[in-house]
Design a protein around this motif. Structure first.
Motif, PDB file in Angstrom:
ATOM      1  N   PHE A  94      16.689   3.094  48.062  1.00 17.59           N
ATOM      2  CA  PHE A  94      15.614   3.117  49.050  1.00 17.59           C
ATOM      3  C   PHE A  94      15.679   4.470  49.759  1.00 17.59           C
ATOM      4  CE2 PHE A  94      16.461  -1.714  49.607  1.00 17.59           C
ATOM      5  CZ  PHE A  94      15.926  -1.967  48.356  1.00 17.59           C
ATOM      6  N   MET A  95      14.681   5.328  49.525  1.00 13.38           N
ATOM      7  CA  MET A  95      14.732   6.697  50.024  1.00 13.38           C
ATOM      8  C   MET A  95      13.792   6.882  51.218  1.00 13.38           C
ATOM      9  SD  MET A  95      16.169   9.658  49.530  1.00 13.38           S
ATOM     10  CE  MET A  95      16.717   9.649  47.813  1.00 13.38           C
ATOM     11  N   PRO A  96      14.321   7.271  52.386  1.00 14.11           N
ATOM     12  CA  PRO A  96      13.449   7.547  53.531  1.00 14.11           C
ATOM     13  C   PRO A  96      12.597   8.781  53.266  1.00 14.11           C
ATOM     14  CG  PRO A  96      15.713   8.168  54.028  1.00 14.11           C
ATOM     15  CD  PRO A  96      15.744   7.489  52.699  1.00 14.11           C
ATOM     16  N   ARG A  97      11.289   8.660  53.362  1.00 11.55           N
ATOM     17  CA  ARG A  97      10.399   9.737  52.922  1.00 11.55           C
ATOM     18  C   ARG A  97      10.499  10.991  53.784  1.00 11.55           C
ATOM     19  NH1 ARG A  97       4.670   6.805  53.959  1.00 11.55           N
ATOM     20  NH2 ARG A  97       5.591   5.652  52.225  1.00 11.55           N
ATOM     21  N   TYR A 113      13.924   5.293  42.454  1.00 10.78           N
ATOM     22  CA  TYR A 113      13.884   5.234  43.918  1.00 10.78           C
ATOM     23  C   TYR A 113      12.552   4.698  44.414  1.00 10.78           C
ATOM     24  CZ  TYR A 113      11.150   9.619  43.818  1.00 10.78           C
ATOM     25  OH  TYR A 113      10.193  10.562  43.594  1.00 10.78           O
ATOM     26  N   LEU A 114      12.581   4.183  45.630  1.00 13.69           N
ATOM     27  CA  LEU A 114      11.388   3.729  46.334  1.00 13.69           C
ATOM     28  C   LEU A 114      11.167   4.616  47.547  1.00 13.69           C
ATOM     29  CD1 LEU A 114      12.313   1.076  44.760  1.00 13.69           C
ATOM     30  CD2 LEU A 114      11.074  -0.177  46.527  1.00 13.69           C
ATOM     31  N   VAL A 171      10.732  -1.583  53.154  1.00 11.72           N
ATOM     32  CA  VAL A 171      10.684  -1.613  51.696  1.00 11.72           C
ATOM     33  C   VAL A 171       9.518  -2.476  51.248  1.00 11.72           C
ATOM     34  CG1 VAL A 171      11.906  -2.276  49.590  1.00 11.72           C
ATOM     35  CG2 VAL A 171      13.168  -1.275  51.510  1.00 11.72           C
ATOM     36  N   ASP A 172       8.626  -1.909  50.446  1.00  9.41           N
ATOM     37  CA  ASP A 172       7.507  -2.656  49.867  1.00  9.41           C
ATOM     38  C   ASP A 172       8.067  -3.582  48.778  1.00  9.41           C
ATOM     39  OD1 ASP A 172       5.350  -3.185  47.818  1.00  9.41           O
ATOM     40  OD2 ASP A 172       4.149  -2.134  49.325  1.00  9.41           O
ATOM     41  N   ALA A 222       8.708  -4.318  40.888  1.00  7.32           N
ATOM     42  CA  ALA A 222       8.329  -3.497  39.739  1.00  7.32           C
ATOM     43  C   ALA A 222       9.489  -2.604  39.294  1.00  7.32           C
ATOM     44  CB  ALA A 222       7.101  -2.652  40.085  1.00  7.32           C
ATOM     45  N   ILE A 223      10.171  -1.990  40.247  1.00  5.62           N
ATOM     46  CA  ILE A 223      11.257  -1.077  39.860  1.00  5.62           C
ATOM     47  C   ILE A 223      12.490  -1.846  39.404  1.00  5.62           C
ATOM     48  CG2 ILE A 223      12.473  -0.732  42.076  1.00  5.62           C
ATOM     49  CD1 ILE A 223      12.296   2.323  41.418  1.00  5.62           C
TER      50      ILE A 223
END
Length: 390
Positions: free
Chosen positions: A332-335, A355-356, A367-368, A374-375
């Motif tokens: 989970f990557m903080p944008r 990564y998301l 987190v969506d 999907a991932i």
């Protein structure tokens, strides 16, 4: 006020070591100069090989983060060495290592760490000097492991423990075991990891000073050529070899799931604000949640070593990816704080990586769950679909 001017002002007020610290930003011994010095004094020990590492694109991602492209490509890695620098001074809290008027850059890990050492030292050094704890004992032979980020698990592993490969090479060649200069109070993971590598209290010097001299400072080279400057993958191979198999023998891994979710519910930042919903999705796919602060170092190494798929928010909990074997990793990557270090670690051990892109409200992450499903499908099948969503 700049670091340099603050150091000079403190020097004028009777704290000469602060002046040395501030001036160090502009006067350093580079890796090339260090090699020439230790070669001339006959102490250089070459080991390992030159090499390169190629990092391919992430295998899948939900929401492309262009900053991740900085890590893609082939990176050349230097051949490591270790040697001794005589008559050095350690100055500051945490200290920098000086030979004459120059500080030894490889003893201070990186320019970022060196800058933090300077800032922390200028704040801390006068207090220690005034309290009478400024000057430490002279040391005959030592290696510096202490720095401003060392209490973080990733930085301890990547920037301190990996240096022990050079120390062990030095010990094998010379028959001498230099003291390890560590922080004033070791964390539980620092103490345990040193014990697992064969070091005990008698091998350590806790840094509680602002200045001391070292007759022979043992300096392992720090391979950080990758841009951005992250530790070389080859330095992790040695540490993996020291810890992984012993952990698998010592720990009953049957109590672990091969599908691992690293929770940050016990952290101060980058927590998953919809953790319950994320947990429900992961549970449907057979994942179990683990809080690494509740586990020993050896248990954590074994957990990662037996994992088939690891899901985690970005953070130090992913450090032990170095012990995985053909695992899939979903980060989970903080944008707004993109960092590809764990992307690189996953690729360096031959893993699958995705990564998301996550929103980060109030220093936490959302987190969506549709993107997560999907991932996960792609990760568990080891598919390479590229971008899953915008």
């Amino acid at each position: 006020m700049s670091v340099k001017s603050l150091g000079r002002r403190l020097g004028e007020r009777g704290f000469p070591y602060a002046t040395s610290i501030a001036g160090s930003t502009y006067n350093r011994i580079t890796r090339e100069e260090l090699y020439d010095r230790v070669k001339r004094n006959g102490s250089v020990i070459d080991y390992g090989e030159f090499g390169s590492v190629t990092v391919s694109r992430p295998d899948a991602y939900a929401g492309e983060l262009l900053e991740m492209n900085r890590w893609i490509g082939t990176h050349s890695i230097s051949k490591p060495f270790v040697g001794t620098v005589p008559d050095t001074r350690l100055v500051g809290s945490p200290p920098l290592a000086f030979a004459g008027t120059k500080y030894i850059s490889d003893a201070s890990v990186s320019r970022n760490v060196q800058t933090l050492n300077i800032i922390d030292s200028i704040r801390e050094t006068p207090r220690r000097l005034l309290s009478g704890n400024g000057r430490g004992d002279s040391l005959e032979e030592a290696v510096l492991l202490h720095h401003s980020w060392v209490d973080g698990y990733f930085h301890w592993v990547a920037e301190s423990l990996t240096r022990l490969e050079g120390v062990e090479q030095y010990r094998a060649e010379t028959g001498r075991k230099p003291k390890l200069i560590v922080g004033p109070d070791l964390t539980s993971f620092q103490r345990e990891s040193l014990e697992l590598l064969g070091y005990n209290e008698d091998d350590l010097v806790n840094w509680r000073s602002a200045h001391c001299t070292v007759d022979r400072l043992v300096v392992p080279s720090m391979r950080r050529e990758i841009d951005p400057p992250n530790p070389s993958p080859f330095s992790h191979e040695w540490l993996r070899g020291q810890l992984r198999e012993d952990a698998l023998e010592a720990v009953d891994t049957s109590r672990f799931s091969e599908r691992v979710y690293i929770s940050r519910t016990d952290a101060a930042t980058r927590r998953v604000i919809n953790d319950e919903a994320v947990g429900n999705v992961l549970e449907d796919y057979g994942f179990e949640s683990y809080r690494l602060t509740e586990m020993s170092v050896q248990e954590t190494v074994a957990l990662f070593a037996q994992a088939d798929c690891v899901v985690a928010p970005h953070g130090a909990g992913l450090t032990d990816l170095i012990h995985t074997d053909d695992a899939a990793v979903v980060e989970f990557m903080p944008r707004d704080r993109v960092n590809g270090i764990f992307f690189m670690l996953a690729k360096q051990v031959g893993g699958w990586y995705g990564y998301l892109d996550c929103e980060r409200p109030n220093n936490d992450m959302y987190v969506d769950t549709a993107d997560l499903e999907a991932i996960l499908e792609a990760a568990l099948a080891r598919e390479q679909p590229g971008q899953l969503s915008d």
